[in-house]
Write a protein that holds these residues in place. Structure first.
Motif, PDB file in Angstrom:
ATOM      1  N   PRO A   1       0.737  -1.295  -0.084  1.00 14.53           N
ATOM      2  CA  PRO A   1      -0.032  -0.117   0.082  1.00 14.53           C
ATOM      3  C   PRO A   1       0.752   1.184  -0.049  1.00 14.53           C
ATOM      4  O   PRO A   1       1.981   1.266   0.699  1.00 14.53           O
ATOM      5  N   GLY A   2       0.284   2.200  -0.680  1.00 12.21           N
ATOM      6  CA  GLY A   2       1.240   3.555  -0.783  1.00 12.21           C
ATOM      7  C   GLY A   2       0.434   4.618  -1.183  1.00 12.21           C
ATOM      8  O   GLY A   2      -0.988   4.471  -1.280  1.00 12.21           O
ATOM      9  N   PRO A   3       0.953   5.780  -1.641  1.00  7.41           N
ATOM     10  CA  PRO A   3       0.004   6.745  -2.113  1.00  7.41           C
ATOM     11  C   PRO A   3      -0.561   6.308  -3.515  1.00  7.41           C
ATOM     12  O   PRO A   3      -0.179   5.598  -4.305  1.00  7.41           O
ATOM     13  N   ALA A   4      -1.694   6.915  -3.818  1.00  4.43           N
ATOM     14  CA  ALA A   4      -2.321   6.939  -4.871  1.00  4.43           C
ATOM     15  C   ALA A   4      -1.542   7.312  -6.184  1.00  4.43           C
ATOM     16  O   ALA A   4      -0.728   8.057  -6.054  1.00  4.43           O
ATOM     17  N   ALA A   5      -1.911   6.563  -7.304  1.00  2.00           N
ATOM     18  CA  ALA A   5      -1.158   6.840  -8.556  1.00  2.00           C
ATOM     19  C   ALA A   5      -1.333   8.546  -8.961  1.00  2.00           C
ATOM     20  O   ALA A   5      -2.265   8.736  -8.731  1.00  2.00           O
TER      21      ALA A   5
ATOM     22  N   GLY B   1       7.787  13.470   1.501  1.00  2.00           N
ATOM     23  CA  GLY B   1       7.047  14.521   1.398  1.00  2.00           C
ATOM     24  C   GLY B   1       7.819  15.778   2.017  1.00  2.00           C
ATOM     25  O   GLY B   1       7.525  16.961   1.676  1.00  2.00           O
ATOM     26  N   ALA B   2       8.905  15.771   2.761  1.00  6.19           N
ATOM     27  CA  ALA B   2       9.593  16.729   3.278  1.00  6.19           C
ATOM     28  C   ALA B   2      10.684  17.041   2.450  1.00  6.19           C
ATOM     29  O   ALA B   2      11.422  17.934   2.765  1.00  6.19           O
ATOM     30  N   GLY B   3      10.863  16.551   1.081  1.00  7.58           N
ATOM     31  CA  GLY B   3      11.824  16.830   0.106  1.00  7.58           C
ATOM     32  C   GLY B   3      12.888  16.420   0.723  1.00  7.58           C
ATOM     33  O   GLY B   3      14.322  16.732  -0.143  1.00  7.58           O
ATOM     34  N   ALA B   4      13.327  15.144   1.471  1.00  8.98           N
ATOM     35  CA  ALA B   4      14.387  14.644   1.816  1.00  8.98           C
ATOM     36  C   ALA B   4      14.691  13.268   0.793  1.00  8.98           C
ATOM     37  O   ALA B   4      13.693  12.651   0.779  1.00  8.98           O
ATOM     38  N   ALA B   5      16.031  12.975   0.452  1.00  7.64           N
ATOM     39  CA  ALA B   5      16.231  11.882  -0.157  1.00  7.64           C
ATOM     40  C   ALA B   5      16.350  10.730   0.553  1.00  7.64           C
ATOM     41  O   ALA B   5      17.221  10.823   1.562  1.00  7.64           O
ATOM     42  N   LEU B   6      15.674   9.283   0.532  1.00  8.77           N
ATOM     43  CA  LEU B   6      15.787   8.411   1.084  1.00  8.77           C
ATOM     44  C   LEU B   6      16.411   7.244   0.353  1.00  8.77           C
ATOM     45  O   LEU B   6      16.080   7.121  -0.751  1.00  8.77           O
ATOM     46  N   ARG B   7      17.429   6.475   0.875  1.00 10.25           N
ATOM     47  CA  ARG B   7      17.757   5.294   0.170  1.00 10.25           C
ATOM     48  C   ARG B   7      16.803   4.089   0.542  1.00 10.25           C
ATOM     49  O   ARG B   7      16.520   4.028   1.883  1.00 10.25           O
TER      50      ARG B   7
ATOM     51  N   SER C   1       6.474  14.639  -3.131  1.00 10.47           N
ATOM     52  CA  SER C   1       6.995  15.903  -2.653  1.00 10.47           C
ATOM     53  C   SER C   1       6.914  16.695  -4.324  1.00 10.47           C
ATOM     54  O   SER C   1       6.810  16.081  -5.162  1.00 10.47           O
ATOM     55  N   GLU C   2       7.331  17.839  -4.132  1.00 12.00           N
ATOM     56  CA  GLU C   2       7.362  18.761  -5.260  1.00 12.00           C
ATOM     57  C   GLU C   2       8.480  18.071  -6.257  1.00 12.00           C
ATOM     58  O   GLU C   2       9.580  17.971  -5.975  1.00 12.00           O
ATOM     59  N   GLY C   3       7.917  17.854  -7.399  1.00 14.01           N
ATOM     60  CA  GLY C   3       8.908  17.501  -8.440  1.00 14.01           C
ATOM     61  C   GLY C   3       8.785  15.713  -8.289  1.00 14.01           C
ATOM     62  O   GLY C   3       9.941  15.142  -9.234  1.00 14.01           O
ATOM     63  N   TRP C   4       8.310  15.199  -7.495  1.00 12.33           N
ATOM     64  CA  TRP C   4       8.508  13.658  -7.260  1.00 12.33           C
ATOM     65  C   TRP C   4       7.041  13.073  -6.961  1.00 12.33           C
ATOM     66  O   TRP C   4       6.263  13.600  -6.027  1.00 12.33           O
ATOM     67  N   THR C   5       6.749  12.061  -7.648  1.00 14.01           N
ATOM     68  CA  THR C   5       5.325  11.178  -7.365  1.00 14.01           C
ATOM     69  C   THR C   5       5.622   9.991  -7.017  1.00 14.01           C
ATOM     70  O   THR C   5       6.580   9.393  -7.218  1.00 14.01           O
TER      71      THR C   5
END
Length: 518
Positions: free
Chosen positions: A32-36, A160-166, A41-45
């Protein structure tokens, strides 16, 4: 040492193997995750993250392709990517069947392909070289270089906070499994099936619904050969869906605390029942459409008739699997209650039970022999337990000898009788020219003649086995039917006569032209 990277959020319920680590990986695309299209975040879906995970599943195949240039000189002319696709084709096509693919089946299928690549490179075929190439190919698909652990690929997403996660994505392509017959077979993972069927972005239910919708559309448009391919894909998704549900029941019987029967499993079971109801309606519609096509199609279109008949057979197989699964789903709550009652008073282990294959057997096999023997000497008494010596007892012997005879298990198997008078559906599977040749042989003499003699003459005249089979079907139909106006031939029994033929067996019959009413 592997870096500690946040794993993807997973839910691990039903997958082709019992590997817990694979369970987390196999359901990654269904997590489960965000809807399509919803922005994380801004610039990333969320769509970008899903598509990124889809691409990661192709990296093991890309690694196989790049290894072609680094392989021994005598093996460099083989195309690993083409061979890997052929392996996935045979393994997935036999998934869920009695004759699942094993190493021998893969070797038998790949030998002509390897020989063709030898001929293109002007190299003499070599069975020993073919075996070496198949070993390297299967090793790459099973990840033998990493002790057959799941493939592990890392990627980056933005929250959502604009941080890059690995993140780390773990998955399999092909793995060894035990078959009920005792053989070791090759089975594809859910990712391999999706990758092969180009459905990595769909879950099992959506993939199956999409495949059956394509079958309906192709039948309606007359694209019968393509409909056969789509029906095979629908059958594969049917097997995957059944395994997904049955794995939940197997996990429940093993340890009820490891399955969420409070929220998650009831939701999955309710959705599965609703999914099966929709599949029943769609599959009955496909069968009805296929039967209507067979009724109106002219006999001259033999290849199209065979394709439509194959679609009907594959759809009927899916319908049978779903009917059996529906019974399992209706009794799923009883499985939970029985497992809970059986395990309620069992002592709870201080830590989760280990997975015997991954946590016990594989580490033991990787140990040096001296270390493994030392551990086994200490653990073996714990596994076996204590056994008191057996003392002879005359009373026990007499009691055992006087006990009533145990009932013998039934050795016979009920066989559903076949109405031989209704064989039109079977006859339509044969081309018109085959049916015409069979009719000519049966009506050639005009008088009464034994079926064994007619078959012998037809075989001596060069008739194929298909013609002989149609002759036998027509004679059976004439023997069983009471309407002589519709029968092609008439057949009467011969007392005590046995049919003598290398292809067919049974009672011999006296065959003559049908006596039609004026």
């Amino acid at each position: 040492m592997r870096k500690q990277i946040a794993p993807d959020h997973q839910q691990g319920f039903a997958f082709p193997s019992g590997d817990r680590r694979e369970a987390a990986a196999n359901n990654v695309d269904n997590a489960p995750g965000p809807a399509a299209g919803e922005p994380v975040s801004e610039g990333w879906t969320a769509d970008l993250t899903r598509r990124l995970r889809v691409l990661l599943h192709t990296l093991p195949l890309d690694a196989l392709r790049r290894s072609d240039a680094m392989r021994d000189a005598e093996l460099r002319h083989y195309d690993s990517l083409a061979l890997a696709l052929r392996v996935l084709d045979v393994v997935i096509d036999r998934l869920g069947l009695e004759a699942e693919a094993d190493r021998e089946a893969v070797t038998r299928v790949l030998r002509p392909v390897l020989s063709a690549m030898d001929a293109a490179a002007d190299v003499a075929p070599s069975p020993e070289r073919h075996e070496r190439m198949i070993d390297k190919l299967l090793g790459g698909l099973r990840n033998d270089g990493d002790a057959r652990r799941p493939f592990r690929e890392e990627y980056t997403s933005v929250n959502g906070a604009g941080a890059a996660l690995r993140h780390a994505l773990e998955f399999r392509l092909v793995f060894d499994a035990f078959h009920p017959s005792g053989r070791t077979v090759l089975r594809p993972s859910a990712e391999a099936c999706n990758l092969y069927l180009r459905l990595l972005d769909l879950d099992v239910e959506d993939a199956q619904a999409a495949a059956e919708a394509v079958v309906e559309s192709q039948l309606a448009r007359g694209r019968f050969e393509e409909a056969v391919h789509s029906a095979r894909q629908a059958r594969i998704q049917s097997v995957r869906f059944r395994d997904k549900v049955l794995q939940i029941l197997r996990d429940t019987r093993r340890d009820v605390d490891r399955v969420d029967w409070k929220v998650e499993v009831p939701r999955i079971l309710n959705e599965s029942l609703a999914h099966l109801e929709r599949r029943f309606a769609v599959e009955r519609g496909i069968l009805g459409a296929a039967d209507e096509r067979l009724e109106i199609m002219p006999d001259e279109e033999a290849s199209s008739r065979r394709a439509v008949a194959q679609v009907a057979d594959l759809t009927r197989d899916c319908l049978l699997r779903h009917t059996e699964l529906h019974e399992q789903l209706l009794g799923a709550h009883n499985v939970f209650l029985d497992a809970q009652a059986r395990q309620a008073f069992a002592p709870k282990p201080s830590r989760p039970l280990p997975h015997l294959a991954d946590d016990v057997l594989e580490p033991l096999l990787r140990m040096p022999i001296a270390r493994a023997v030392q551990l086994l000497d200490r653990a073996f008494p714990l596994f076996v337990g204590t056994h008191l010596p057996v003392l002879a007892s005359l009373e026990g012997l007499v009691t055992w000898m006087l006990q009533p005879r145990r009932p013998q298990p039934r050795q016979d198997i009920d066989v559903e009788p076949v109405d031989a008078a209704d064989l039109d559906a079977e006859l339509r599977r044969y081309p018109p020219e085959v049916r015409a040749a069979a009719t000519d042989f049966l009506n050639g003499d005009g008088g009464e003649v034994r079926l064994s003699e007619v078959l012998s003459r037809a075989r001596a005249s060069g008739a194929s086995n298909a013609v002989l089979e149609v002759m036998a079907l027509l004679v059976l139909q004439g023997f069983s039917t009471e309407d002589r106006d519709t029968a092609h031939v008439a057949a009467e029994p011969i007392a005590g006569a046995q049919l003598e033929d290398p292809l067919l067996y049974g009672d011999d019959l006296l065959v003559s032209a049908a006596r039609r009413s004026a």
